[in-house]
Design an enzyme around this catalytic site. Structure first.
Site, PDB file in Angstrom:
ATOM      1  CB  SER A 187      -0.930   0.004   1.210  1.00  0.00           C
ATOM      2  OG  SER A 187      -0.177  -0.110   2.401  1.00  0.00           O
TER       3      SER A 187
ATOM      4  CG  ASP B 183      -3.631   5.595   6.969  1.00  0.00           C
ATOM      5  OD1 ASP B 183      -2.429   5.348   7.204  1.00  0.00           O
ATOM      6  OD2 ASP B 183      -4.233   5.070   5.996  1.00  0.00           O
TER       7      ASP B 183
ATOM      8  CG  HIS C 143      -0.530   4.016   4.550  1.00  0.00           C
ATOM      9  ND1 HIS C 143      -1.805   3.617   4.892  1.00  0.00           N
ATOM     10  CD2 HIS C 143       0.052   2.939   3.980  1.00  0.00           C
ATOM     11  CE1 HIS C 143      -1.990   2.354   4.526  1.00  0.00           C
ATOM     12  NE2 HIS C 143      -0.875   1.908   3.973  1.00  0.00           N
TER      13      HIS C 143
END
Ligand SMILES: *[C@@H]1O[C@H](CO)[C@@H](O)[C@H](O)[C@H]1NC(C)=O
Ligand SMILES: *[C@@H]1O[C@H](CO)[C@@H](O)[C@H](O)[C@H]1NC(C)=O
Ligand SMILES: *[C@@H]1O[C@H](CO)[C@@H](O)[C@H](O)[C@H]1NC(C)=O
Length: 380
Positions: free
Chosen positions: A43, A343, A346
């Site tokens: 991600s 978040d 990340h």
């Protein structure tokens, strides 16, 4: 001539691939001199592949993408507020557009112009990593997808031109974080297996990664960047389940990561000896770079290196804003450029900018044996 640029001015990029093919053939494509990249990973660099999967790991709702200019602030599947590290590095090296996500429709022909992004949120080096998120593309599968794209390239421009093209492209791999997270997380009752010893686990990661690196080399990759695992012991998600007070990182998790990064560095040294100088494997020391940001965040212009900008400081850390209602919006910090974390997992675009710059232009402590800018400019 920069082929990407020409295609852009012709406005071809978004046309169906048969038309692109036609033009590719009629112009007698010579391999592009533009920056082209093939992006593998999780991600941290996913540019939208998970939007096409049935998965719990998705970044397809606001406020994800709120600072991503090409989409006008709409979500693109990137797991941050703006650009990823891969996006920023590409732009700095002259890419005119971002490599499309492999799973997006009608992107196959664009591989010749822009490269491709195979990265997938929740995925890891090991196939089973991230299984509780359901859909994700493990690293080995990502390399399978590249192999399919390569076959397409060979059909479109022949074996020799494909080789030339791939020789100049940057292959980046940003994977391993989820393998480590899965390993250190408290196991789920009924599902949890007995854990193997840490050393065994790290060796599995390294040997599985070695297979994929050798496959990529065999398929023609010559400029490879392997980004190590960052200090996950400091991310809000890990600090929460380790019940750590603000400003503290999990020493246990970070120590495991440092051992992994050491092994990774040794592996890349070995591959450079075996396969150099025709091939270069660069180690991206994201651990060093990110730790430096956390330790000196005020010097870098941040005000908060503890809490996520989006989703609050406590589990379940949901960063989500309904598209059409004012209700159920999660807390969003006032100034996103002042936060290290977007978040619970990340970095913000602001942090990504600093990391990317270090990997591009930094010294051996950030990027070794050479930095990414040098790797790209070298044309021996
Ligand atoms: C491809 O390269 C090889 C070796 O460099 C050469 O022998 C061959 O003729 C080339 N093929 C074409 C179609 O240009
Ligand atoms: C890859 O990892 C698995 C564990 O997930 C391990 O059983 C296997 O031996 C590893 N493969 C290699 C080639 O080391
Ligand atoms: C959201 O709130 C604003 C004022 O706070 C209001 O003007 C707007 O109509 C609301 N939107 C919806 C969809 O309820």
């Amino acid at each position: 001539m920069c082929f990407n640029e020409k295609m852009d001015t012709l406005g071809i990029i978004s046309k169906p691939f048969s038309l692109v093919l036609l033009i590719v053939f009629s112009l007698h494509v010579v391999p592009s001199l533009c920056f082209t990249s093939f992006v593998f990973g999780d991600s941290l660099v996913d540019a939208g592949n998970n939007d096409y999967l049935f998965t719990l790991s998705k970044a397809d709702s606001p406020p994800y993408g709120i600072d991503f200019k090409p989409s006008g602030g709409q979500p693109t599947g990137r797991f941050t507020n703006g650009r990823t590290i891969a996006d920023i590095i590409g732009q700095a090296l002259g890419a005119k557009s971002f490599p499309p996500p492999y799973l997006a429709p009608n992107t196959q022909a664009e591989v010749i112009l822009r490269g491709m992004n195979y990265a997938s949120g929740a995925s890891g080096i090991m196939d089973e990593t991230g299984f509780f998120f359901i859909g994700r593309i493990p690293l080995g599968e990502q390399v399978n997808y590249f192999e399919q794209n390569r076959n397409f390239m060979v059909n479109a421009m022949g074996e020799n031109r494909t080789k030339e093209f791939l020789k100049k492209a940057i292959f980046s791999l940003t994977s391993g974080s989820n393998d480590i997270l899965n390993y250190v997380q408290p196991s789920i009752p009924f599902l949890g297996h007995d854990k193997v010893f840490p050393t065994t686990f790290l060796d599995f990661m390294i040997s599985n990664l070695t297979i994929q690196l050798k496959r990529l080399h065999e398929l023609g990759a010559r400029k490879l960047v392997v980004v190590g695992v960052g200090p996950l012991g400091c991310i809000p998600f890990v600090r929460a389940f380790k019940l750590l007070p603000s400003g503290k990182c999990s020493g246990e998790v970070n120590a495991l990561i440092q051992r992994y990064n050491e092994k990774l560095k040794e592996l890349l040294n070995r591959l450079n000896q075996e396969m150099g100088p025709e091939a270069i494997f660069v180690f991206g020391n994201s651990y060093h770079v990110f730790m430096n940001i956390i330790a000196n965040y005020r010097q870098f212009g941040f005000e908060n290196a503890d809490e996520p900008c989006c989703g609050g400081y406590f589990p379940p850390f949901i960063c989500f804003k309904s598209r059409d209602a004012n209700t159920s919006a999660s807390a969003l910090c006032e100034d996103r450029s002042k936060y290290v974390f977007w978040d619970a997992y990340h970095p913000t675009e602001a942090a990504n900018l600093i990391i990317a710059k270090q990997l591009l232009y930094g010294d051996e402590s950030s990027s070794s044996p050479i930095n990414i800018h040098k790797l790209y400019s070298d044309n021996s």
